[in-house]
Design an enzyme around this catalytic site. Structure first.
Site, PDB file in Angstrom:
ATOM      1  N   GLY A   1      21.473 -23.236 -26.062  1.00 45.32           N
ATOM      2  CA  GLY A   1      21.499 -23.284 -24.592  1.00 45.32           C
ATOM      3  C   GLY A   1      21.980 -24.624 -24.087  1.00 45.32           C
ATOM      4  CG  ASN A   2      23.578 -25.103 -20.530  1.00 47.75           C
ATOM      5  OD1 ASN A   2      22.964 -25.257 -19.475  1.00 47.75           O
ATOM      6  ND2 ASN A   2      24.308 -24.013 -20.774  1.00 47.75           N
ATOM      7  NE  ARG A   3      19.310 -32.597 -20.656  1.00 49.61           N
ATOM      8  CZ  ARG A   3      19.824 -33.731 -20.195  1.00 49.61           C
ATOM      9  NH1 ARG A   3      20.964 -34.191 -20.688  1.00 49.61           N
ATOM     10  NH2 ARG A   3      19.222 -34.412 -19.245  1.00 49.61           N
TER      11      ARG A   3
END
Ligand code: CTP
Length: 446
Positions: free
Chosen positions: A222-224
């Site tokens: 995923g990402n932030r």
């Protein structure tokens, strides 16, 4: 529109000739007020020839015409380029010992300054404080850019490109409240009243959050992204009268709650880049505006394990093969119906504004969005933090707007730029304040 261009005494004064020409070419009535020092770099005949108006510097010229206040009272916009450290200090402290000073004090028009000076002067605490003071009063500060300075020095202090100065200045008139960090513009704030309804009846589809690409039933790549910026845009658009669908990928819980509590917003949940692509493709054809604010994974695991991947199966090392996901934004641009406006975001780990612009312009060439919102991200900036800074460019890569502040405030600037673009599309050739932007946007849609 009546535009005053103040020119102060720096070598970059010669570049201000292109600013004056850019404004005149767009049909504006331009009055140049050089300082005495500016005239040592570029003489009055050049300013008169390019602006097609007479040029004065002294408050004692044509006293009977009360010139020292008349130009300021008449002005719809004041641009100071280059603004030297001395002139910035004078404006910040209300000094009025020449025609430029009195004109600025006598005016209520939006003020845009484009600083140019040596890096040490730009970083001096006195200049930093003066610029802060100007910003806090709603003055738009364009640049300075990073690059080669007089005498071989390199660093921030170079006058921004004339086209950028013209674009930001004109956008400031179209979007008076929030450009370049004015504290106004928070949704629900006082200036919001004026803009309620400018997206009335329009359908917006906004992707928000960050996609998750599963490795197995319990893990993902995923990402932030928290979804905060996209959600602020959705809320601001709904408040302005738009019907909004949010395609939401893994939103932060609080952000999700805020969206859920607004009855004007429909939320559709997705998880992966492919889910998001499908959801956007289904809804985009009916939309007037599509905004891709989501951080979409560029790669996904080639295979997804049915059961939990165990260490016993992999040993001390493990390799995951990734395959590319589709570029959803580029696909939406390619298939958009006539008249639809597509807005993209570009998250870049850029060192400074010049690098951000260069990366953003390259991305814009690949994506072709009508507006691309550039922002810097890093370990401590962008994702997850409440404050942000953006530069909005159009399909040609020209800067149309800039803002910094809370994500809510910045959203308002982006929505202003969007509303302006939509209005320009509805009235091709119309709009007295920025005729060229209208023409460009029509070309962009072609
Ligand atoms: N985007 C998209 N589909 C992807 C990747 C990104 O639609 N597979 C969209 C984002 O929603 C954003 C824009 O493209 O509006 C730019 O995203 P960004 O992550 O900044 O750039 P990338 O296209 O991923 O390019 P790079 O990773 O090379 O910076």
């Amino acid at each position: 529109m009546s535009v005053v261009v103040g020119v102060s005494g720096g070598i970059a004064a010669y570049k201000a000739v292109a600013v004056v020409r850019g404004l005149v070419r767009r049909g504006h009535d331009v009055h140049v007020i050089p300082t005495e020092a500016a005239l040592r770099f570029v003489g009055a005949p050049t300013w008169e020839a390019t602006s097609r108006n007479s040029v004065h510097t002294s408050v004692f010229d044509d006293v009977a015409e009360v010139r020292h206040v008349a130009l300021g009272q008449r002005a719809d916009l004041i641009v100071v380029a280059p603004a030297t450290a001395h002139t910035l200090a004078k404006i910040a402290h209300g000094l009025s010992d020449d025609l430029l000073g009195t004109t600025i004090l006598a005016s209520t028009a939006p003020l845009v300054v484009a600083p140019a000076m040596h890096t040490e002067m730009w970083r001096n605490p006195a200049t930093v404080a003066n610029v802060e003071l100007l910003r806090s009063r709603g003055v738009t500060v364009v640049g300075p850019d990073d690059g080669q300075l007089t005498g071989g020095d390199v660093g921030p202090g170079r006058l921004s490109e004339p086209d950028d100065i013209v674009a930001v200045a004109l956008a400031r008139v179209a979007e008076p409240a929030t450009v370049s960090g004015s504290p106004a513009g928070v949704p629900g704030g006082p200036d919001q009243e004026a803009r309620v309804g400018d997206l009335q009846g329009l359908r917006l589809v906004v992707s928000v959050g960050g996609t998750r690409e599963p490795l197995d039933p319990v893990r993902f790549i995923g990402n932030r992204s928290s979804g905060h910026q996209g959600a602020s845009l959705a809320l601001g658009a709904a408040r302005r009268g738009a019907r909004v669908t949010v395609v939401a990928a893994a939103l932060d819980g609080a952000v999700r709650q805020t969206l859920d509590s607004d009855a004007r917003i429909e939320v559709v949940d997705v998880s992966t880049a492919l889910d998001l692509e499908t959801a956007m493709a289904e809804r985009a054809p009916e939309a007037d505006v599509v905004v891709m604010a989501a951080a979409v994974a560029d790669y996904r695991p080639a295979t997804v394990a049915d059961g939990k991947i165990r260490k016993d199966d992999s040993g001390d090392e493990m390799t995951v093969r990734l395959v590319r996901t589709p570029d959803v934004l580029a696909g939406l641009v390619a298939r958009r119906p006539a008249g639809q406006v597509v807005v993209g975001f570009a998250a870049e780990t850029a060192g400074d504004r010049a690098e951000l612009l260069s990366l953003g312009r390259a991305k814009q060439r690949r994506k072709g969005a009508d507006l691309l919102v550039l922002n810097s991200v890093g370990w401590t900036t962008g994702f997850g933090s409440d404050d942000t800074a953006v530069v909005v460019i159009d399909v040609h890569g020209d800067v149309v707007s800039e803002a910094e502040g809370s994500k809510a405030a910045v959203s308002e600037t982006v929505l202003d730029a969007l509303a302006f673009r939509l209005a320009a599309r509805r009235e091709p050739g119309g709009g007295s304040s920025a005729p060229t932007l209208t023409d460009e946007s029509t070309e962009a849609g072609a």
